[in-house]
Design an enzyme around this catalytic site. Structure first.
Site, PDB file in Angstrom:
ATOM      1  N   TRP A   1       0.827  -1.206   0.000  1.00 60.38           N
ATOM      2  CA  TRP A   1       0.000   0.000   0.000  1.00 60.38           C
ATOM      3  C   TRP A   1       0.861   1.255   0.000  1.00 60.38           C
ATOM      4  O   TRP A   1       0.522   2.262  -0.629  1.00 60.38           O
ATOM      5  CB  TRP A   1      -0.979   0.006   1.172  1.00 60.38           C
ATOM      6  CG  TRP A   1      -2.097  -0.983   1.011  1.00 60.38           C
ATOM      7  CD1 TRP A   1      -2.333  -2.085   1.770  1.00 60.38           C
ATOM      8  CD2 TRP A   1      -3.137  -0.962   0.011  1.00 60.38           C
ATOM      9  NE1 TRP A   1      -3.444  -2.758   1.307  1.00 60.38           N
ATOM     10  CE2 TRP A   1      -3.948  -2.094   0.239  1.00 60.38           C
ATOM     11  CE3 TRP A   1      -3.437  -0.105  -1.054  1.00 60.38           C
ATOM     12  CZ2 TRP A   1      -5.070  -2.385  -0.564  1.00 60.38           C
ATOM     13  CZ3 TRP A   1      -4.538  -0.396  -1.847  1.00 60.38           C
ATOM     14  CH2 TRP A   1      -5.336  -1.516  -1.599  1.00 60.38           C
TER      15      TRP A   1
ATOM     16  N   ASP B   1      -0.834   6.373   7.040  1.00 61.53           N
ATOM     17  CA  ASP B   1      -1.954   5.563   6.556  1.00 61.53           C
ATOM     18  C   ASP B   1      -2.191   4.482   7.612  1.00 61.53           C
ATOM     19  O   ASP B   1      -1.400   3.552   7.746  1.00 61.53           O
ATOM     20  CB  ASP B   1      -1.587   4.935   5.201  1.00 61.53           C
ATOM     21  CG  ASP B   1      -2.663   3.981   4.683  1.00 61.53           C
ATOM     22  OD1 ASP B   1      -3.689   3.797   5.369  1.00 61.53           O
ATOM     23  OD2 ASP B   1      -2.462   3.424   3.580  1.00 61.53           O
TER      24      ASP B   1
ATOM     25  N   LYS C   1     -11.670  -1.647   7.343  1.00 62.48           N
ATOM     26  CA  LYS C   1     -10.824  -2.677   7.938  1.00 62.48           C
ATOM     27  C   LYS C   1     -11.160  -2.851   9.422  1.00 62.48           C
ATOM     28  O   LYS C   1     -11.297  -3.952   9.895  1.00 62.48           O
ATOM     29  CB  LYS C   1      -9.339  -2.317   7.796  1.00 62.48           C
ATOM     30  CG  LYS C   1      -8.899  -1.933   6.392  1.00 62.48           C
ATOM     31  CD  LYS C   1      -8.747  -3.128   5.470  1.00 62.48           C
ATOM     32  CE  LYS C   1      -8.627  -2.738   4.005  1.00 62.48           C
ATOM     33  NZ  LYS C   1      -7.469  -1.948   3.650  1.00 62.48           N
TER      34      LYS C   1
HETATM   35  C1  LIG Z   1      -7.028  -1.377   2.319  1.00 61.24           C
HETATM   36  C2  LIG Z   1      -5.934  -0.399   2.431  1.00 61.24           C
HETATM   37  C3  LIG Z   1      -5.847   0.698   1.569  1.00 61.24           C
HETATM   38  C4  LIG Z   1      -6.841   0.943   0.447  1.00 61.24           C
HETATM   39  O1  LIG Z   1      -8.046   1.288   0.994  1.00 61.24           O
HETATM   40  P1  LIG Z   1      -9.313   1.677   0.083  1.00 61.24           P
HETATM   41  O2  LIG Z   1     -10.243   2.240   1.104  1.00 61.24           O
HETATM   42  O3  LIG Z   1      -9.788   0.420  -0.551  1.00 61.24           O
HETATM   43  O4  LIG Z   1      -8.877   2.669  -0.902  1.00 61.24           O
HETATM   44  C5  LIG Z   1      -4.804   1.574   1.751  1.00 61.24           C
HETATM   45  N1  LIG Z   1      -3.894   1.404   2.723  1.00 61.24           N
HETATM   46  C6  LIG Z   1      -3.940   0.350   3.568  1.00 61.24           C
HETATM   47  C7  LIG Z   1      -2.913   0.210   4.631  1.00 61.24           C
HETATM   48  C8  LIG Z   1      -4.968  -0.579   3.455  1.00 61.24           C
HETATM   49  O5  LIG Z   1      -5.029  -1.611   4.290  1.00 61.24           O
END
Ligand SMILES: *Cc1c(COP(=O)(O)O)cnc(C)c1O
Length: 369
Positions: free
Chosen positions: A105, A178, A202
């Site tokens: 990511w 993030d 998540k």
């Molecule tokens: C799932 C995830 C993303 C992408 O998320 P979306 O909401 O699908 O755009 C980005 N960074 C991390 C760490 C993730 O687990």
């Protein structure tokens, strides 16, 4: 099994929600108490929805102990849109943004940032299949960087920061994180960050809403770009409008709010962290017990949220997935980029589900080991 029975959902996201939250949604779906209509139908300009959004924000502030000089925004476009919005708003002309590349990511975030401006990859563990978090001593930081971007938990590879990296003298370089896959799974020191973002699906709620926690000086940067950036991509616009510049994802915000209430009832972040540590320890102990299973993340970087492991052969892994799925343990297939297995055990994932997986692993090893 009846078609409506719930199975153990190990999915990395969208992921399991607390049962009590689902039951409350179900109970109030036809009519929110006092509103005479459902959350799916209500105007976002109504008093009831304003109260729902305000309460969700208040509970996020309580849980995260968020200082007053931070705004909490509810945005759309997922964490993936933040890969673009962060540099568009915070990467000032002539400056460089540092990115710590600890997982797939982060790699995607870097690709998007490079479309916007100058990027320095301060460290990368890509050549090691992202099996660990880059070490402090490996970071090649840019003096006076616009910001440093990190990924607190690498959802795909199953690694997680145990403490925040030191970035520059006095840590005064803005830290952007993030936190999509470990947000509110443990205490977080918001004051060490300039901006935190997390797609809700998540660990915080359903898909459709992204939480952004942004410090006022970062909003000021964003404000300077108000006349040039697309309106919907400008943090300052969303802040000025209380996340209601346009129609917010009302159902997602509502559900996230219920999850925050549930978290508070669990005792908050310190309490849920203890549960998460216990769940992960149980699973890692089984992975390490004999060598039949092999954890893919370096031990000092192991994630409490996404637990990645492999077997001796891909055939055996296929068999494991097939049999575990049949046993009601769903979503254990690893991300297609790394293979193997991944058990995502977010806040709402029950301890009984971890016990069920451990029991299955023991039995699978007894039969095939
Ligand atoms: C799932 C995830 C993303 C992408 O998320 P979306 O909401 O699908 O755009 C980005 N960074 C991390 C760490 C993730 O687990």
């Amino acid at each position: 099994m009846t078609t409506t029975a719930r199975i153990h959902n190990f999915s990395a996201g969208p992921a399991v929600l607390p049962l009590s939250v689902l039951e409350e949604i179900q109970r109030d779906l036809l009519a929110l108490p006092g509103a005479g209509m459902s959350i799916l139908e209500i105007s976002h300009r109504s008093k009831q929805f304003e109260a729902i959004l305000a309460q969700a924000e208040a509970d996020i502030r309580t849980l995260g102990n968020i200082p007053a000089n931070y705004n909490v925004l509810f945005l759309q476009g997922g964490a993936s849109l933040q890969f673009s919005m962060v540099p568009m708003n915070l990467l000032t002309p002539g400056a460089t943004a540092d990115y710590i590349d600890g997982g797939s990511w982060a790699d995607k975030a870097i690709k998007e940032a490079k479309k916007v401006g100058a990027v320095n990859v301060a460290a990368s563990t890509k050549s090691e299949n992202y099996a660990r978090i880059p070490k402090q001593a490996e970071l090649k930081l840019t003096p006076g960087a616009a910001y440093v971007h990190m990924t607190s938990n690498n959802t795909i590879e199953g690694t997680e920061y145990k403490s925040l990296p030191a970035i520059g003298p006095g840590n005064d370089v803005p830290l952007v994180s993030d936190t999509s896959s470990d947000m509110f799974s443990r205490p977080i020191d918001v004051s060490r960050h300039a901006l935190i973002y997390a797609g809700a699906q998540k660990n915080m709620g359903p898909a459709g809403v992204t939480v952004v926690i942004i410090r006022e000086d970062m909003l000021a940067r964003s404000l300077e770009k108000k006349s040039t950036l697309p309106t919907m991509l400008n943090y300052a616009v969303h802040a000025e409008n209380g996340s209601m510049y346009n129609t917010p994802p009302a159902f997602a915000v509502y559900t996230l709010g219920l999850v925050m209430k549930w978290l508070i009832a669990q005792g908050g972040l310190a309490a849920i962290a203890k549960v998460n540590e216990r769940k992960a320890a149980r699973l890692y102990a089984e992975i390490d017990r004999t060598g039949f299973y092999r954890g893919t993340a370096q031990k000092d970087c192991r994630s409490l949220m996404n637990i990645t492991f492999r077997l001796a052969t891909e055939d055996l892994e296929k068999q494991f997935i097939k049999e575990s799925t049949a046993a009601g343990l769903d979503g254990l297939k690893g991300h297609r980029s790394v293979g193997g297995m991944r058990a995502s055990i977010y806040n709402a994932f029950p301890e009984a589900g971890v016990d069920a997986l451990v029991a299955f692993m023991k039995e699978f090893e007894r039969k095939r080991g």
